[in-house]
Design a protein around this motif. Sequence first.
Motif, PDB file in Angstrom:
ATOM      1  N   GLY A 254       0.799  -1.219   0.000  1.00 36.84           N
ATOM      2  CA  GLY A 254       0.000   0.000   0.000  1.00 36.84           C
ATOM      3  C   GLY A 254       0.834   1.272   0.000  1.00 36.84           C
ATOM      4  N   LEU A 255       0.141   2.396  -0.223  1.00 34.79           N
ATOM      5  CA  LEU A 255       0.818   3.699  -0.327  1.00 34.79           C
ATOM      6  C   LEU A 255       1.520   4.077   0.981  1.00 34.79           C
ATOM      7  N   GLY A 256       0.851   3.812   2.109  1.00 42.43           N
ATOM      8  CA  GLY A 256       1.458   4.151   3.398  1.00 42.43           C
ATOM      9  C   GLY A 256       2.767   3.397   3.589  1.00 42.43           C
TER      10      GLY A 256
ATOM     11  N   ILE B 246       4.588  13.198  -3.669  1.00 41.01           N
ATOM     12  CA  ILE B 246       3.920  13.491  -4.947  1.00 41.01           C
ATOM     13  C   ILE B 246       3.531  12.178  -5.605  1.00 41.01           C
ATOM     14  N   LEU B 247       2.264  12.028  -5.915  1.00 43.41           N
ATOM     15  CA  LEU B 247       1.819  10.849  -6.668  1.00 43.41           C
ATOM     16  C   LEU B 247       1.774  11.231  -8.151  1.00 43.41           C
ATOM     17  N   PRO B 248       2.683  10.663  -8.950  1.00 45.47           N
ATOM     18  CA  PRO B 248       2.802  11.119 -10.335  1.00 45.47           C
ATOM     19  C   PRO B 248       1.552  10.842 -11.195  1.00 45.47           C
ATOM     20  N   ASP B 249       0.687   9.930 -10.751  1.00 50.92           N
ATOM     21  CA  ASP B 249      -0.568   9.679 -11.469  1.00 50.92           C
ATOM     22  C   ASP B 249      -1.472  10.899 -11.507  1.00 50.92           C
ATOM     23  N   ASP B 250      -1.390  11.702 -10.448  1.00 49.72           N
ATOM     24  CA  ASP B 250      -2.191  12.920 -10.395  1.00 49.72           C
ATOM     25  C   ASP B 250      -1.392  14.025 -11.071  1.00 49.72           C
ATOM     26  N   VAL B 251      -1.786  14.334 -12.300  1.00 53.01           N
ATOM     27  CA  VAL B 251      -1.096  15.403 -13.026  1.00 53.01           C
ATOM     28  C   VAL B 251      -1.945  16.666 -12.882  1.00 53.01           C
TER      29      VAL B 251
ATOM     30  N   SER C 128     -15.411   6.622  -2.996  1.00 56.24           N
ATOM     31  CA  SER C 128     -14.760   5.346  -2.693  1.00 56.24           C
ATOM     32  C   SER C 128     -13.443   5.156  -3.455  1.00 56.24           C
ATOM     33  N   SER C 129     -13.048   6.172  -4.237  1.00 59.41           N
ATOM     34  CA  SER C 129     -11.739   6.095  -4.909  1.00 59.41           C
ATOM     35  C   SER C 129     -10.680   6.968  -4.233  1.00 59.41           C
ATOM     36  N   TYR C 130     -11.071   7.673  -3.161  1.00 59.32           N
ATOM     37  CA  TYR C 130     -10.167   8.695  -2.612  1.00 59.32           C
ATOM     38  C   TYR C 130     -10.089   8.652  -1.085  1.00 59.32           C
ATOM     39  N   GLY C 131      -9.053   9.334  -0.563  1.00 60.92           N
ATOM     40  CA  GLY C 131      -9.083   9.730   0.834  1.00 60.92           C
ATOM     41  C   GLY C 131     -10.041  10.902   0.929  1.00 60.92           C
ATOM     42  N   ILE C 132     -10.925  10.875   1.935  1.00 55.37           N
ATOM     43  CA  ILE C 132     -11.963  11.917   2.027  1.00 55.37           C
ATOM     44  C   ILE C 132     -11.820  12.672   3.356  1.00 55.37           C
TER      45      ILE C 132
ATOM     46  N   VAL D 145     -10.757   9.815   6.060  1.00 56.25           N
ATOM     47  CA  VAL D 145     -11.009   8.386   5.939  1.00 56.25           C
ATOM     48  C   VAL D 145     -10.693   7.941   4.510  1.00 56.25           C
ATOM     49  N   GLU D 146     -10.089   6.780   4.379  1.00 56.73           N
ATOM     50  CA  GLU D 146      -9.674   6.285   3.073  1.00 56.73           C
ATOM     51  C   GLU D 146     -10.802   5.521   2.387  1.00 56.73           C
ATOM     52  N   LYS D 147     -11.143   5.992   1.205  1.00 55.00           N
ATOM     53  CA  LYS D 147     -12.073   5.318   0.293  1.00 55.00           C
ATOM     54  C   LYS D 147     -13.399   4.883   0.938  1.00 55.00           C
ATOM     55  N   PRO D 148     -14.119   5.845   1.537  1.00 56.01           N
ATOM     56  CA  PRO D 148     -15.421   5.487   2.119  1.00 56.01           C
ATOM     57  C   PRO D 148     -16.484   5.320   1.032  1.00 56.01           C
TER      58      PRO D 148
ATOM     59  N   ALA E 134     -11.945  15.428  -1.624  1.00 56.10           N
ATOM     60  CA  ALA E 134     -10.996  14.324  -1.773  1.00 56.10           C
ATOM     61  C   ALA E 134      -9.560  14.808  -1.636  1.00 56.10           C
ATOM     62  N   VAL E 135      -8.725  13.927  -1.128  1.00 56.05           N
ATOM     63  CA  VAL E 135      -7.281  14.167  -1.109  1.00 56.05           C
ATOM     64  C   VAL E 135      -6.739  13.861  -2.504  1.00 56.05           C
ATOM     65  N   ILE E 136      -5.978  14.796  -3.041  1.00 56.94           N
ATOM     66  CA  ILE E 136      -5.308  14.590  -4.333  1.00 56.94           C
ATOM     67  C   ILE E 136      -3.812  14.408  -4.037  1.00 56.94           C
ATOM     68  N   GLY E 137      -3.103  13.742  -4.931  1.00 56.19           N
ATOM     69  CA  GLY E 137      -1.766  13.250  -4.604  1.00 56.19           C
ATOM     70  C   GLY E 137      -0.637  14.241  -4.401  1.00 56.19           C
ATOM     71  N   ARG E 138      -0.825  15.219  -3.539  1.00 57.12           N
ATOM     72  CA  ARG E 138       0.237  16.125  -3.105  1.00 57.12           C
ATOM     73  C   ARG E 138       0.106  16.287  -1.597  1.00 57.12           C
TER      74      ARG E 138
ATOM     75  N   GLN F  59      -6.072  22.401 -12.778  1.00 56.77           N
ATOM     76  CA  GLN F  59      -6.904  21.286 -13.215  1.00 56.77           C
ATOM     77  C   GLN F  59      -6.157  19.969 -13.007  1.00 56.77           C
ATOM     78  N   ARG F  60      -6.826  19.050 -12.349  1.00 57.33           N
ATOM     79  CA  ARG F  60      -6.181  17.764 -12.040  1.00 57.33           C
ATOM     80  C   ARG F  60      -6.665  16.699 -13.026  1.00 57.33           C
ATOM     81  N   PHE F  61      -5.728  15.933 -13.514  1.00 54.75           N
ATOM     82  CA  PHE F  61      -6.050  14.802 -14.391  1.00 54.75           C
ATOM     83  C   PHE F  61      -5.665  13.512 -13.673  1.00 54.75           C
TER      84      PHE F  61
HETATM   85  C1  G1P Z   1      -4.256   7.376  -3.264  1.00 50.61           C
HETATM   86  C2  G1P Z   1      -4.572   7.717  -1.812  1.00 50.61           C
HETATM   87  C3  G1P Z   1      -5.911   8.439  -1.710  1.00 50.61           C
HETATM   88  C4  G1P Z   1      -5.903   9.670  -2.598  1.00 50.61           C
HETATM   89  C5  G1P Z   1      -5.547   9.275  -4.045  1.00 50.61           C
HETATM   90  C6  G1P Z   1      -5.374  10.525  -4.906  1.00 50.61           C
HETATM   91  O1  G1P Z   1      -5.183   6.419  -3.700  1.00 50.61           O
HETATM   92  O2  G1P Z   1      -4.592   6.516  -1.062  1.00 50.61           O
HETATM   93  O3  G1P Z   1      -6.152   8.828  -0.386  1.00 50.61           O
HETATM   94  O4  G1P Z   1      -7.174  10.297  -2.558  1.00 50.61           O
HETATM   95  O5  G1P Z   1      -4.320   8.534  -4.092  1.00 50.61           O
HETATM   96  O6  G1P Z   1      -5.163  10.195  -6.240  1.00 50.61           O
HETATM   97  P1  G1P Z   1      -4.926   5.503  -5.024  1.00 50.61           P
HETATM   98  O7  G1P Z   1      -5.347   6.366  -6.185  1.00 50.61           O
HETATM   99  O8  G1P Z   1      -3.489   5.179  -5.037  1.00 50.61           O
HETATM  100  O9  G1P Z   1      -5.827   4.326  -4.859  1.00 50.61           O
END
Ligand code: G1P
Length: 293
Positions: free
Chosen positions: A111-113, A131-136, A170-174, A191-194, A204-208, A254-256
């Motif tokens: 997992g990410l943690g 930085i999560l590079p998936d979030d541009v 359910s796709s994000y940290g909220i 909370v993660e992915k409720p 939602a939390v975005i990857g920064r 703008q986030r992609f």
């Molecule tokens: C991760 C984090 C999540 C965050 C998301 C942003 O999830 O765990 O909290 O909201 O990135 O893109 P993942 O997309 O890796 O499942």
Amino acid sequence: MRNKVTTAIFPVAGMGTRFLPATKSVPKEIMTLVDRPLIQYAIDEARAAGITEFIFVTSRGKGALEDYFDLAPNLEEELRRKGKDDLLEALQQTNMDSGAIAYVRQHKALGLGHAVWCARRLIGDKPFAVILPDDVISAEKPCLQQMVEAYAETGGNMVAAMEVAQDKTSSYGILDVASENGNLLDVKSMVEKPKASEAPSNLAVIGRYILAPSVLHNLEKLEKGAGGEIQLTDAIAADLHQGRKVHGYRFAGQRFDCGSKSGFLQATVAYGLARPELREDLAGYIKSIAPGL
Ligand code: G1P
């Protein structure tokens, strides 16, 4: 004086299965938006924010990333000889100082943690960015730079935040937010992915992230969370419950979601249209097919 944020962790160990078969041999982070790999956008954003030390958390099969950041003297020489100065400059922009990059392996996909925790020995006792590079994020002022400036005032922990559709929680940290002040959200829980029905908001939390070292200590003790993985969100929430601050930061830009095919294609179109040399051609093509869509 608050500690400056000079180190960033880039979790890049994911297998990128959503992009198979491409990711069978190419790391997802090397996939290109127009002509630059995803990871280059992340590095550029980090540099703009003042980051000078880059930690990649990798896994098996990510060797192409290390090669990408290596010098390419033969190629440089060839371009120089042919007088291709613009290409030479594009190539040289990818060069990194010796010793500025460290690679750490995440041996198990927990997992990410867990990925962030794998970098703990290189972080020490200073705040750090993730930085999560998936979030541009396309923005006039790069997102992490906006956050570093806000963080200089707030300290604590900070996560990038954005509203998402209620059925996407359910796709994000909220975030559960106590109050708002301009771009800053005072977070009281996260909370993660409720499920949509259980989400405290649609923020939602975005990857920064800008995180205090205490989050790394929390990761040490964490049990598996959502999806059976060790979640960064849970470690930040633990920091909150131990009395430290967490701010959400509503960034401008703008986030992609380049972790999804549709998001990747949208980013490709947006970044293509943003290039003066491509704009006319690409816009003409899009207009020509749009009536039929
Ligand atoms: C991760 C984090 C999540 C965050 C998301 C942003 O999830 O765990 O909290 O909201 O990135 O893109 P993942 O997309 O890796 O499942």
